[in-house]
Every structure is written in C-alpha cells, then in structure tokens.
Write an enzyme that holds these catalytic residues in place. Structure first.
Site, PDB file in Angstrom:
ATOM      1  N   GLU A  69      32.787  46.690  41.695  1.00 46.45           N
ATOM      2  CA  GLU A  69      31.241  46.800  42.773  1.00 46.45           C
ATOM      3  C   GLU A  69      31.744  47.541  43.741  1.00 46.45           C
ATOM      4  OE1 GLU A  69      31.550  42.837  40.864  1.00 46.45           O
ATOM      5  OE2 GLU A  69      33.656  44.159  41.392  1.00 46.45           O
ATOM      6  N   PHE A 131      32.837  27.341  42.097  1.00 46.61           N
ATOM      7  CA  PHE A 131      33.236  28.881  41.667  1.00 46.61           C
ATOM      8  C   PHE A 131      33.238  29.955  41.610  1.00 46.61           C
ATOM      9  CE2 PHE A 131      33.087  31.487  37.696  1.00 46.61           C
ATOM     10  CZ  PHE A 131      34.766  32.154  38.140  1.00 46.61           C
ATOM     11  N   GLN A 132      33.375  31.158  42.528  1.00 48.10           N
ATOM     12  CA  GLN A 132      33.115  32.826  43.082  1.00 48.10           C
ATOM     13  C   GLN A 132      32.563  31.990  43.841  1.00 48.10           C
ATOM     14  OE1 GLN A 132      31.670  34.665  39.458  1.00 48.10           O
ATOM     15  NE2 GLN A 132      34.019  35.607  39.445  1.00 48.10           N
ATOM     16  N   LYS A 181      21.584  31.280  42.858  1.00 43.49           N
ATOM     17  CA  LYS A 181      21.514  31.182  41.681  1.00 43.49           C
ATOM     18  C   LYS A 181      19.983  30.508  41.526  1.00 43.49           C
ATOM     19  CE  LYS A 181      23.130  30.557  37.109  1.00 43.49           C
ATOM     20  NZ  LYS A 181      24.533  30.897  35.795  1.00 43.49           N
ATOM     21  N   MET A 500      47.047  63.972  54.571  1.00 46.19           N
ATOM     22  CA  MET A 500      46.572  64.365  55.954  1.00 46.19           C
ATOM     23  C   MET A 500      47.551  63.493  56.587  1.00 46.19           C
ATOM     24  SD  MET A 500      44.751  65.055  58.873  1.00 46.19           S
ATOM     25  CE  MET A 500      43.520  65.688  58.100  1.00 46.19           C
TER      26      MET A 500
END
Length: 591
Positions: A69, A131-132, A181, A500
């Site tokens: 993602e 959940f999630q 959802k 760096m």
C-alpha cells in the site's frame, strides 16, 4: 489510457440523466470518472471489496495492483507530480491504512494533490476494535490537508467533489476519504455528480493584493543586489513560464530549492544552482549577501537557510509570494507579504513592471554579477573526473544528462547522496521532470514514482536514480512494473553504504560507522532477472556510457543498472546542522 468525452459523459451520468438507485461503491466510481481520473493505484482487502467489484464493472479507469500500500500512494503521488493532476490511491482498512501513512505524509510535506480512498469497518463496528479496524481519521489528521469519514451513502458524491476541490486548490495536498464497508454497499438514489462545490470555511485566496504587488515592483527595481529565490510552489502553480519571464525581464540571478528545480532551466546563465545544505557557493552566498530577495512559492525551510540567526544577521528586504498565508513569516520575517496564487501574482507583477517603464540600475546589477561570477569560479561541484580506477557517482549523472538532455526525460530519485548528486549534476530543463521526496525525505519512493510517471508519460524516458539501501524498501514493485509493462530504467549508485548516514558519521562521529554498512546485499542483476527484467552490473568507469546506451536501446524493458561506485565519495558542498548557509564545507580539505 485516454478517456473520450463521450465515455466520460456516459460514465459520469451527469445531471441531465435520469436518477438511478446505485450502491455507494458505484457512486464512488462514477465520481472518479466525473473527475477525469485515468488511473487508481491500490491493493484490495475486505473493507473495500464492494468498491473493487464496482471497478470490475467499468472500463474507463485502469486500476494498478501494487505489491504494498505504501507504493500505491507513492505511485499516485509520482503521477500527480509529473502531470499536475490529482493522484488517486485505494487501500483497505487497518494495515492497509497504516501501510499507506508514509506515502500520505510524503505527499503532505511536498503539497501534492491527492485523494486517498480508504476502506473502513462497517459503521456499527466502528470503535469496537473490529477486525482490521483503525482510527483512520485520527491517524491521518496531522498528515493530510483534510479528511472525511463518510457515514451515509447519500454523502459520497458530494464528499468526493469536496475532496478533489480541496486537494487541487490553494496550497495542494492529500485528502483522505474513509468509507465504511456498509456505506459502500448501501444503495441510494443517484441523480448525477455535483457540478460545483461551495464550502464556506474554505476559500483560498487567488488574486494577490495589487498594492502589495506594486510595493514589491518598486522595491525590486530599486535593488542593487537582487535575488530571485523560488521553490516547489512555482512548479505546483504551473508558473514556470511566468518566473522565467520575470527573470529575463529583469536580468536578475535566480536559484531554486530542491523542490523547485526545473522552474528555471539548469543551463540558464542566470541560474546559480540549487541553494541550501548541498547548494552551490554562488547560490548560498547570493542568498546571504543580496539586498532585495523575492521568495516565490518557497518556505525558508531549515535545509535552505540553515541557522535562522545566521540568515538574519544580514540586512535585506524580503518579498514573499505564497498561496498559503501560514507559510509567510513563519521562519523568517518578511517585509512585503503577498498572499495569492503564484501564477496570478507573477502575471500582475510582470504587467506592473512593464507598465512602469522603469529599468534596474544597470551599473549596480553589473557589479553584483561580477561578484557572483567570482564565486562561480571556485567550481564548488568539482570532483575527480580523471579517476579511471573507480566509478564516480557524479560521472554517472553527468553522462545520463548529456545523453538525455534533448529528449523528454523524467528523473525520480530515492533519498540520500544519490538524490543530492542528481539535483546537482542533472540540469533539469523543464518543470515537473524532477520527482523526489523533499520535505519528508522518504526512502523507497523512486521505483513507485517512476512506474506512476511511466503510465502517464509512456513515450518519455523515465529513470529512477537510487542507492542500494533505498531501492530495497519498495523493490517488490518490480513485479508491478512487469505486470503493467512500465519499462523504467533504474540507475543504482551502489556504494555498499547508507551513503548520507556514512557521510555524517565520518564528519560528526569520528568515523564510527554504526550500522551504515550494507554487508548482505542481494545480487541485483539476478534479482531483476527474477522479476522478469534486465539486470546489468557496471564496475568500471569506461563502461558507464555503454551501459546507459544499451539500457536506452531496450525501450520496452525495465533495466536495473547496478553501478558499483566509490564508497568514499561525499556530497559537497555541505552545510552542517546548526551552521549558516555560507559556512560551507567544500571538500575533505575543509575538515
């Protein structure tokens, strides 16, 4: 993928069409179509499956399946930077959102117009540790221009209209739209996408104050040591032509920030190079010694002016033009603030200068240019060009510039030494050709940026300049490049260190290289080949040019070039933390 007007009109179901009952997910897709969206980068999950089902039923928007993602947001970000359009990403709830956070913060710090659609658990489950589930609005609030939680399917169309308006207007930025959802599943009557949006609390100023612009004009024309300092705001406002017109009209020296490169052509004699921590002597000294400074779409950040007390030690008059009033006098007090769209303000400023009939003091300006040319003669970007034992990273960038300067070329970079060498040695001729993470300094953006740009600009050459550390952070996107046939060219300046970090450890930590050495690197050639691409190993200076030429010939293949570069090379000049911008180290002899 080009969308015809007929397809767009049909897909968007504009007001003239009959009302119909649609699910929230279908309305979301119609909103994206109405906004002219061509690509959406995303990754499916439970909370967004209704949305993915709606995407399956249309063919005007191409969804690009990434492998993480974070890369979805980076790719949409790169697309937005190169085109000026709003980039769109789609992720699921919970870990989908948290994986996207780095990409959102990257876009926020660089003011990139984006809309990120996130899935959320059903409304009845919000706050119950489902959940999630995560608090998307709370998590993203500090790193977005605005965010929405849509709790009613009837609000989706107007919310999307507001999201795109906020993302692209004023000072651009990312906007998150969180959709539970059940909201994406529920149906409502859809009469068409809103044609306009009105928000009482959000009305960014476009036109600058004419009186302030007149004061700026008078001050600029009276200057004896003038300087034009421009940043990413010029790029975002598509105001490069106006900036060039102003510079040519006055004949004044110019500098760009890291984010503003390309606004003035890198080959223009009036361009003194990038300024700041790794800026040129002439750019930094002119910044400190000018008597009138006009800052355009820039914010005087810490990497540009160094220690504010040092910067404030010189007496100068400052004009500051910016669309965001909160950026003006935030770090440096200015004398003539002008709030407005950079393009519109510059057009009015140019018109006033022409109408005045006045000219700068030619003798004073000539003396100022003599001083600047004296600084230029020090050649602060010199390096050992005669070395034939090891590849110098600067040589790779210079060779690439000489090969591609006459064709449409986009350069992305990750973050580190390679980023600074690209900024110093590639002379960007046009705006939106240099795509990098400036404000947040995010490693791993290079490949996702490049594949997003290649979809937008299929006929252009797209190069990702990276290092062996940064490139591994999103290297899984080589799979996405293969699936969607985005033949980018990866230039990895592999010095076997987090360069760096190593440089700072050498300068500030007495050479204690704590965890900056990469002693378990993969075989990048085999890794590229495993993903279905071409891999090259380049170890000798004389092979640099042939390798780049060969890669360019492979127009339809992604090519990973593993350049084994000098592990001891540092980026010069350098202003150490806490120092002023004229307190530069020019090389090891200054240590």
């Amino acid at each position: 993928m080009e969308i015809s007007r007929t397809e767009l009109s049909s897909a968007a179901a504009v007001q003239a069409g009959p009302s119909q009952d649609l699910r929230g997910a279908e309305i979301l897709v119609k909103a994206l179509q109405a906004e002219g969206v061509k690509y959406v980068w995303g990754y499916p999950g439970g909370a967004v499956l209704h949305i993915y089902d709606a995407f399956y039923k249309q063919d005007t928007i191409q969804h690009v399946l990434v492998r993480h993602e974070q890369a979805a947001v980076h790719a949409a970000d790169g697309y937005a930077r190169a085109t000026g359009d709003v980039g769109v990403a789609l992720v699921t709830s919970g870990p989908g959102v948290t994986n996207a956070v780095t990409g959102i913060a990257t876009a926020y710090m660089d003011s990139i117009p984006m809309v990120i659609v996130t899935g959320q658990v059903p409304t009845a489950a919000i706050g119950l540790d489902a959940f999630q589930e995560c608090d998307t609005v709370g998590i993203t609030r500090p790193i977005v221009k605005h965010n929405f939680l849509v709790k009613d399917v009837r609000d989706i169309a107007m919310t999307m209209k507001k999201a795109f308006h906020i993302a692209r207007s004023g000072r651009p930025g990312p906007v998150v739209v969180d959709i539970p959802k059940d909201v994406s599943f529920n149906k409502t009557t859809y009469a068409g996408y809103p044609e306009k949006v009105e928000m009482r609390s959000y009305n960014p100023v476009r036109k600058g104050h004419s009186g302030q612009i007149r004061k700026a004009m008078q001050l600029l024309l009276l200057a004896r040591r003038p300087y034009i300092y421009s940043g990413g705001g010029v790029i975002l406002a598509n105001a490069s032509e106006e900036l060039r017109t102003l510079a040519n009209l006055l004949g004044y020296p110019c500098t760009n920030t890291l984010m503003g490169l390309g606004a003035i052509p890198g080959t223009d004699p009036k361009f003194l190079g990038m300024l700041g921590m790794h800026g040129t002597i002439e750019a930094n000294n002119a910044m400190q010694n000018c008597d009138v400074l006009v800052a355009i779409g820039a914010r005087f950040d810490d990497r540009v002016i160094g220690n504010p007390k040092h910067f404030g030690s010189s007496d100068r008059k400052i004009i500051h033009i910016d669309v965001d009033p909160s950026s003006i006098s935030k770090r440096v007090k200015v004398d003539i603030p002008i709030v407005g769209d950079v393009k519109e303000v510059l057009n009015e400023l140019i018109a006033q200068i022409r109408e005045s009939g006045l000219k700068p003091d030619a003798a004073a300006l000539g003396g100022w240019w003599e001083t600047i040319e004296g600084w230029r003669k020090k050649d602060c970007l010199r390096y050992d060009r005669a070395n034939r034992q090891v590849i110098k990273p600067q040589h790779v960038i210079e060779t690439l510039w000489n090969m591609t300067k006459d064709v449409e070329t986009y350069i992305t970079s990750d973050v580190g030494q390679h980023q600074m060498w690209a900024a110093q040695f590639y002379k960007f001729p046009e705006p939106r050709r240099w795509i990098n993470s400036g404000g947040l300094g995010t490693m791993g953006v290079g490949i996702p940026y490049a594949m997003g740009i290649k979809l937008a600009k299929p006929d252009a050459e797209v190069y990702c300049i990276t290092g062996e550390g940064s490139v591994q952070m999103c290297i899984q996107e080589l799979s996405t490049c293969f699936q969607y046939k985005t033949p980018i060219k990866i230039v990895s300046l592999n010095n076997r260190y987090l360069g760096m970090v190593r440089q700072w450890q050498e300068l500030d930590y007495e050479g204690r290289y704590s965890h900056s050495y990469m002693d378990a690197l993969p075989d990048f050639v085999k890794l590229a080949e495993a993903y279905g691409h071409v891999g090259m190993l380049i170890e000798r200076p004389e092979d640099v040019e042939p390798a780049l030429r060969e890669a360019r010939k492979l127009k339809d293949r992604t090519v990973f070039m593993d350049f084994r570069t000098d592990p001891t090379e540092n980026v010069w000049p350098m202003v150490k933390a806490g120092q002023g911008i004229t307190e530069m180290l020019l090389g090891s002899e200054d240590l």
